[in-house]
Write a protein that holds these residues in place. Structure first.
Motif, PDB file in Angstrom:
ATOM      1  N   LYS A 103       0.825  -1.215   0.000  1.00 56.32           N
ATOM      2  CA  LYS A 103       0.000   0.000   0.000  1.00 56.32           C
ATOM      3  C   LYS A 103       0.860   1.266   0.000  1.00 56.32           C
ATOM      4  N   ILE A 104       1.824   1.335   0.910  1.00 54.95           N
ATOM      5  CA  ILE A 104       2.648   2.547   1.035  1.00 54.95           C
ATOM      6  C   ILE A 104       3.947   2.381   0.248  1.00 54.95           C
ATOM      7  N   VAL A 105       4.738   1.378   0.631  1.00 51.56           N
ATOM      8  CA  VAL A 105       5.942   1.052  -0.149  1.00 51.56           C
ATOM      9  C   VAL A 105       5.494   0.157  -1.302  1.00 51.56           C
ATOM     10  N   LYS A 106       5.686   0.622  -2.499  1.00 52.91           N
ATOM     11  CA  LYS A 106       5.126  -0.087  -3.648  1.00 52.91           C
ATOM     12  C   LYS A 106       5.981  -1.281  -4.094  1.00 52.91           C
ATOM     13  N   ASN A 107       6.380  -2.077  -3.110  1.00 51.33           N
ATOM     14  CA  ASN A 107       7.118  -3.291  -3.466  1.00 51.33           C
ATOM     15  C   ASN A 107       6.124  -4.450  -3.610  1.00 51.33           C
ATOM     16  N   TRP A 108       6.612  -5.570  -4.111  1.00 56.85           N
ATOM     17  CA  TRP A 108       5.741  -6.702  -4.374  1.00 56.85           C
ATOM     18  C   TRP A 108       6.123  -7.881  -3.477  1.00 56.85           C
ATOM     19  N   LYS A 109       5.128  -8.482  -2.847  1.00 58.67           N
ATOM     20  CA  LYS A 109       5.371  -9.627  -1.971  1.00 58.67           C
ATOM     21  C   LYS A 109       4.400 -10.757  -2.307  1.00 58.67           C
ATOM     22  N   THR A 110       4.908 -11.963  -2.216  1.00 56.67           N
ATOM     23  CA  THR A 110       4.077 -13.137  -2.473  1.00 56.67           C
ATOM     24  C   THR A 110       3.229 -13.434  -1.238  1.00 56.67           C
ATOM     25  N   ARG A 111       1.929 -13.594  -1.456  1.00 54.32           N
ATOM     26  CA  ARG A 111       1.007 -13.884  -0.365  1.00 54.32           C
ATOM     27  C   ARG A 111       0.087 -15.051  -0.760  1.00 54.32           C
ATOM     28  N   TRP A 112      -0.387 -15.745   0.259  1.00 61.40           N
ATOM     29  CA  TRP A 112      -1.329 -16.849   0.047  1.00 61.40           C
ATOM     30  C   TRP A 112      -2.760 -16.303   0.147  1.00 61.40           C
ATOM     31  N   PHE A 113      -3.546 -16.482  -0.930  1.00 63.36           N
ATOM     32  CA  PHE A 113      -4.910 -15.942  -0.989  1.00 63.36           C
ATOM     33  C   PHE A 113      -5.939 -17.068  -0.921  1.00 63.36           C
ATOM     34  N   THR A 114      -7.019 -16.806  -0.200  1.00 62.13           N
ATOM     35  CA  THR A 114      -8.138 -17.752  -0.146  1.00 62.13           C
ATOM     36  C   THR A 114      -9.433 -16.994  -0.415  1.00 62.13           C
ATOM     37  N   LEU A 115     -10.270 -17.570  -1.257  1.00 63.24           N
ATOM     38  CA  LEU A 115     -11.573 -16.989  -1.561  1.00 63.24           C
ATOM     39  C   LEU A 115     -12.640 -17.928  -1.033  1.00 63.24           C
ATOM     40  N   LEU A 140     -12.244 -12.367   0.471  1.00 60.59           N
ATOM     41  CA  LEU A 140     -10.944 -12.698  -0.103  1.00 60.59           C
ATOM     42  C   LEU A 140      -9.904 -12.369   0.969  1.00 60.59           C
ATOM     43  N   LYS A 141      -9.252 -13.387   1.504  1.00 61.19           N
ATOM     44  CA  LYS A 141      -8.254 -13.193   2.563  1.00 61.19           C
ATOM     45  C   LYS A 141      -6.863 -13.439   2.011  1.00 61.19           C
ATOM     46  N   TYR A 142      -5.873 -12.729   2.565  1.00 56.88           N
ATOM     47  CA  TYR A 142      -4.503 -13.070   2.208  1.00 56.88           C
ATOM     48  C   TYR A 142      -3.651 -13.221   3.465  1.00 56.88           C
ATOM     49  N   PHE A 143      -2.750 -14.204   3.388  1.00 57.66           N
ATOM     50  CA  PHE A 143      -1.910 -14.608   4.505  1.00 57.66           C
ATOM     51  C   PHE A 143      -0.436 -14.435   4.119  1.00 57.66           C
ATOM     52  N   LYS A 144       0.426 -14.452   5.112  1.00 57.94           N
ATOM     53  CA  LYS A 144       1.859 -14.351   4.839  1.00 57.94           C
ATOM     54  C   LYS A 144       2.320 -15.519   3.968  1.00 57.94           C
ATOM     55  N   ASP A 145       1.842 -16.731   4.294  1.00 59.94           N
ATOM     56  CA  ASP A 145       2.118 -17.900   3.473  1.00 59.94           C
ATOM     57  C   ASP A 145       1.021 -18.932   3.736  1.00 59.94           C
ATOM     58  N   GLN A 146       1.147 -20.092   3.115  1.00 58.99           N
ATOM     59  CA  GLN A 146       0.101 -21.105   3.204  1.00 58.99           C
ATOM     60  C   GLN A 146      -0.034 -21.696   4.606  1.00 58.99           C
ATOM     61  N   THR A 147       1.026 -21.629   5.404  1.00 57.95           N
ATOM     62  CA  THR A 147       0.994 -22.230   6.736  1.00 57.95           C
ATOM     63  C   THR A 147       0.425 -21.289   7.798  1.00 57.95           C
ATOM     64  N   ALA A 148       0.306 -19.999   7.484  1.00 65.68           N
ATOM     65  CA  ALA A 148      -0.190 -19.027   8.457  1.00 65.68           C
ATOM     66  C   ALA A 148      -1.658 -19.292   8.780  1.00 65.68           C
ATOM     67  N   THR A 149      -2.008 -19.124  10.041  1.00 70.44           N
ATOM     68  CA  THR A 149      -3.391 -19.379  10.464  1.00 70.44           C
ATOM     69  C   THR A 149      -4.227 -18.107  10.515  1.00 70.44           C
ATOM     70  N   GLU A 150      -3.589 -16.962  10.735  1.00 70.15           N
ATOM     71  CA  GLU A 150      -4.308 -15.693  10.801  1.00 70.15           C
ATOM     72  C   GLU A 150      -4.032 -14.865   9.544  1.00 70.15           C
ATOM     73  N   PRO A 151      -5.072 -14.346   8.898  1.00 67.32           N
ATOM     74  CA  PRO A 151      -4.853 -13.553   7.685  1.00 67.32           C
ATOM     75  C   PRO A 151      -4.275 -12.176   7.998  1.00 67.32           C
ATOM     76  N   ILE A 152      -3.530 -11.640   7.046  1.00 71.79           N
ATOM     77  CA  ILE A 152      -3.054 -10.265   7.171  1.00 71.79           C
ATOM     78  C   ILE A 152      -4.234  -9.313   7.027  1.00 71.79           C
ATOM     79  N   ARG A 153      -5.117  -9.659   6.081  1.00 73.80           N
ATOM     80  CA  ARG A 153      -6.304  -8.834   5.856  1.00 73.80           C
ATOM     81  C   ARG A 153      -7.402  -9.688   5.208  1.00 73.80           C
ATOM     82  N   ALA A 154      -8.645  -9.323   5.487  1.00 75.07           N
ATOM     83  CA  ALA A 154      -9.795  -9.965   4.850  1.00 75.07           C
ATOM     84  C   ALA A 154     -10.564  -8.885   4.088  1.00 75.07           C
ATOM     85  N   LEU A 155     -10.701  -9.071   2.788  1.00 74.30           N
ATOM     86  CA  LEU A 155     -11.388  -8.100   1.948  1.00 74.30           C
ATOM     87  C   LEU A 155     -12.844  -8.514   1.764  1.00 74.30           C
ATOM     88  N   ASP A 156     -13.746  -7.606   2.081  1.00 80.67           N
ATOM     89  CA  ASP A 156     -15.178  -7.849   1.933  1.00 80.67           C
ATOM     90  C   ASP A 156     -15.584  -7.547   0.486  1.00 80.67           C
TER      91      ASP A 156
END
Length: 294
Positions: free
Chosen positions: A196-208, A213-229
């Protein structure tokens, strides 16, 4: 065809008495009038009979049938599909515990042949094996036809690569299952997301799932970084403003999310399922507003 791909032989349990069928291993409850000469079905009549079943999936592939039944079905869920081996062959795909067995059903012109049994109609076949278990292949897995997997559910056109979850409740009959089976598209996988602020690109695990639409740090993470409504999302589209390829964006009131997939096909799949989601959300909103104003 390898032995692993070959459909399982259709065998009925031996303890039942056998009568009223032609053939060495006929079982009870089938077409007792098969000794009569039956007139061949016209092609149009056969097509009508198949479509009227509600659980005939026409050109569904073996792989897609297994994905649907394993993801959305339960023990005893079944569907009929066209076999790609011969014009007169169909495949009855049945889920038994954690696997799917495929059985050949041959249309003889006037009846349906299933193993050593012969039935006047497909409904008669299902009624028979709803009471008498099948034996699936050498494993001896017992399978009873319990739950027809409906074809008339709202599914994305790409459901071979997207799991479509159907709410199938135990005890539902074929007649009331089909119109009341909502479809909930789900998808998951790695995407590259722009910060959002630093326009770099990072790989995230997404689930719909459902409308999130939620995204996590990786596939093993249990808590999402953010959940998009997704009820707040106004558009999903390909994006060509970035230096990366296979990018698309999700437009929200306060932010536009830029995502990239590994391939163009993968990006297209995400866009299709997300757009389908948005169309379902809009339709539900319109129906709710219409109900309030009526």
């Amino acid at each position: 065809m390898t032995s692993a791909e070959r459909p399982a032989p259709a065998r009925a349990l031996p303890q039942h008495s056998r009568r009223g069928h032609r053939g060495p291993a006929a079982s009870p409850g089938g077409a007792e009038a098969m000794t009569e000469r039956r007139e061949p079905r016209p092609a149009a009549r056969l097509d009508e009979e198949l479509q009227a079943l509600g659980w005939y999936h026409d050109n569904l592939t073996r792989h897609a049938a297994e994905a649907l039944l394993l993801s959305n079905g339960q023990d005893g869920s079944y569907l009929l599909r066209k076999s790609n081996e011969r014009e007169d062959l169909y495949s009855l795909s049945v889920r038994g515990k954690d696997s799917v067995k495929h059985f050949h059903v041959e249309h003889t012109g006037s009846s349906f042949k299933f193993g050593f049994n012969e039935f006047a109609s497909l409904k008669e076949l299902v009624m028979h094996f709803a009471n008498q278990p099948l034996i699936g292949s050498e494993t001896g897995t017992l399978i009873v036809l319990k739950h027809p997997y409906p074809c008339k559910v709202e599914e994305p056109s790409i459901y071979e690569s997207v799991r479509v979850h159907t709410a199938m409740q135990t005890g539902r009959t074929e007649s009331d299952l089909v119109p009341s089976a909502p479809s909930l598209g789900t998808k998951e996988g790695y995407l590259i997301k722009q910060g959002k602020i630093v326009k770099n690109w990072k790989t995230r695990w997404f689930t719909l799932h459902r409308n999130e639409l939620k995204y996590f740090k990786d596939q093993t993470a249990t808590e999402p970084i953010r959940a998009l409504d997704l009820t707040e999302c106004s558009a999903v589209q390909f994006d060509y403003s970035q230096e990366r390829v296979n990018c698309f964006c999700l437009v929200f009131p306060l932010r536009t999310y830029y995502l990239c997939a590994k391939t163009g096909i993968e990006a297209d799949e995400w866009i299709k399922i997300l757009r389908w989601k948005l169309s379902q959300i809009r339709r539900q909103l319109e129906q709710r507003n219409s109900a309030l104003t009526s």
